[in-house]
Design an enzyme around this catalytic site. Sequence first.
Site, PDB file in Angstrom:
ATOM      1  N   PHE A 243       8.846  33.752  -4.090  1.00  0.00           N
ATOM      2  CA  PHE A 243       9.337  34.948  -4.795  1.00  0.00           C
ATOM      3  C   PHE A 243       8.684  35.112  -6.160  1.00  0.00           C
ATOM      4  CE2 PHE A 243      12.880  33.041  -2.311  1.00  0.00           C
ATOM      5  CZ  PHE A 243      12.860  33.925  -1.244  1.00  0.00           C
ATOM      6  N   GLU A 693       8.524  43.189  -0.577  1.00  0.00           N
ATOM      7  CA  GLU A 693       9.268  43.489  -1.799  1.00  0.00           C
ATOM      8  C   GLU A 693       9.952  44.848  -1.753  1.00  0.00           C
ATOM      9  OE1 GLU A 693       5.720  42.872  -4.070  1.00  0.00           O
ATOM     10  OE2 GLU A 693       6.556  41.118  -5.070  1.00  0.00           O
TER      11      GLU A 693
END
Length: 729
Positions: A243, A693
């Site tokens: 991430f 995302e």
Amino acid sequence: MTARFTMDETQPRLLDETAQGVIHEPMDRPEGRLKVTGCARYAAEHVLEGMAEGVLVRARVGRGRVSCADEEAVRAMPGVLGVYSDSRMLQVPAHGGAGTAPAQGPDEVRYFGQPVALVVAETPQQARHAAEALQVTYEEEPGDFDPDAAGTVDRPDKRALDQGDLDQAMAGAHRTVDVTCTTAPQHAAAMEPHAAVAVWEGDRLTLHGTLQMLKHNRAELADALGVAEEQVRILSPHVGGGFGSKLGISAESVAAALAARALGRPVRVVMSRQQVFETTTHRTATRQRIRLAADADGRLTAIGHEDRVYNLPGNAFSEPTAQSTHFLYAGENRRMAQEVARVNRACTGAVRAPGEAVGMLALEGAMDEMAEALGLDPIAFRKRNIPQRHPETGQPYSARALAGCMDDGARRFGWEARDPRPAQRREGEWWIGIGMAAAARVNLVSPSRARVTLREDGSALVETDMTDIGTGTYAILNQIAAEMLGLSPARVEVRLGDTDLPPASGSGGSMGASSAGSSVFVACRALRKTVAGRLGCHEHELTLKDGTATCANRRARLHELAASGALSEEGEFRPGTTKKQVSQASYGAFFAEVAVNGVTGETRVRRMDGTFAAGRILNEKTARSQCQGGMIWGIGAALTEEMVFDPRDGHVVNRDLAGYHIPVNADAPPIGVTFLEERDDHACPIQSKGVGELGISGAGAAILNAIYNATGLRLRDYPVRPEAILSDT
Ligand code: MOS
């Protein structure tokens, strides 16, 4: 041989013409069994002959200098092999493409938790004991711990835009919105903690790491160690989430490598969960002022998006908060600007959808407010303001199904039944409401290489230093090769995560699937040409299916065609200039239904849906998982996630998964994900766009908009705690 492809022209949609029929299918991850049976080895699980254990020692002041570390006392402790306080270990790590390491004095402490030494011992217990016993004394200096009161504030030119006259447009508008929204600092909190196992053979280092972008990480590590890149090999075949926190190398990699070199033994350094929170990059808090002006027809005439973020002094990264505000909605008068407060907190960096993940929360909340001010349905208002051309650059858009996603999602969610008046639905103590928000995330691609080999037995091997950070890279690269070469996925092997293999884009910015996938496509296309040539036909006449090549009346098995020696091609994908010519993004729409308890202030998300368009979907299952995951982050942003820093010294108060509240199963309702059929011819030769995302980019705003519909409370500070609900009722 290397086949190159530069994305400067529209390409035929070859993947729509191939015969195998595995692309897009919701195929299981090929490595899934390894993972659930514990056979996939992560960095910290490597146990090497003679391996020593290192534990990082972290600064216990928020700013100052290390004046003395009593190494001698610790060296005498049982099992201790070495104490290293090499200044290079103190450096804030650079992170891949996202920032550079600022210059720093050797003993300087810039944030609480910064690594100041590494203690190495025979066992992890001895190393941890000794690390805790190490007496470090500091010359403490006053620090800047409050982003709102920081002494130094930068205003980066790259974030500034002033087009037309925002103030005048606001003054003359039919309706205006002028609101300030805040978002909390967040941590990537990947399940797998940062870890490295380093071993030197002569002057060559092998590092088992957990990293997202290996070609950059190799360069960073070589640089930190003062060796040539060729001397460094990084292996990272399985990554338990990143991430953004593993885009660049962190202290554990450099420390393990330095200690292993000094000791002449392999060294393993694994961060504790607390260290991960204190030391690795996190997402800045934001304060965002949104101004909107609209005319009587509900058309936007102005958008202002000004934000304040923070980072360490000198760090080049700043959250690109207004990233999607630039291209999403019309309005000829526009102002964007950013302030970067310099504070003594751990480095901020890219965390899932840097920019949109927080910027869309503010923008989509303000859009909801403007729709209400205009008396328009939020979807109708947004559709009215989808621009023909990029409102700042004049670029045309590539595939953009924003309106389609909103309409489709609205139908599925039952948006029609919504009463636009707030606080109309009540079930006992619970107020019920629904809300929506648009999703948008810029589409990025980056150069990438892969080698594909058609082996003598007719099976295929795909090799690249690309990573799979839980996203499904093993699956989609397999499917692309299987589709292009006419093989069942079981006949395709994918090797990833090794810097000895052709360098890929890496996993970051949702660019991996398209970039690495395109390189596999390019290599396979070259193989198809060779196969066609051996069969005596043109590649366009060739059909490859189930290991058989057919064209006209000729037919051969692939293993026959490769019998005289494996066929191997390297494919290279280059983005070219298309990105400058067209505005590219993935789009979508979020819908949420919440129940807000009028007595306790608790908010429960009851239903959540996302409809997305991101070009060709390469694997419907892994893409869906990405979007579901993103939407769960949206719940976290809206309701639970917040890093808390102590104002006295900047230390992270909630530095574990008990105190940092990620939504758990009980917090996440059934989440629907639908993809619209789309091909983006301007994105890449496989017509896909980033999806990893997209699911977070605006998701939390749908929840706050639903809270408004449920209660009539316009909340603009993320996350919404029960007390924010109660203080207003
Ligand atoms: Mo992403 S935040 O670029 O891993």
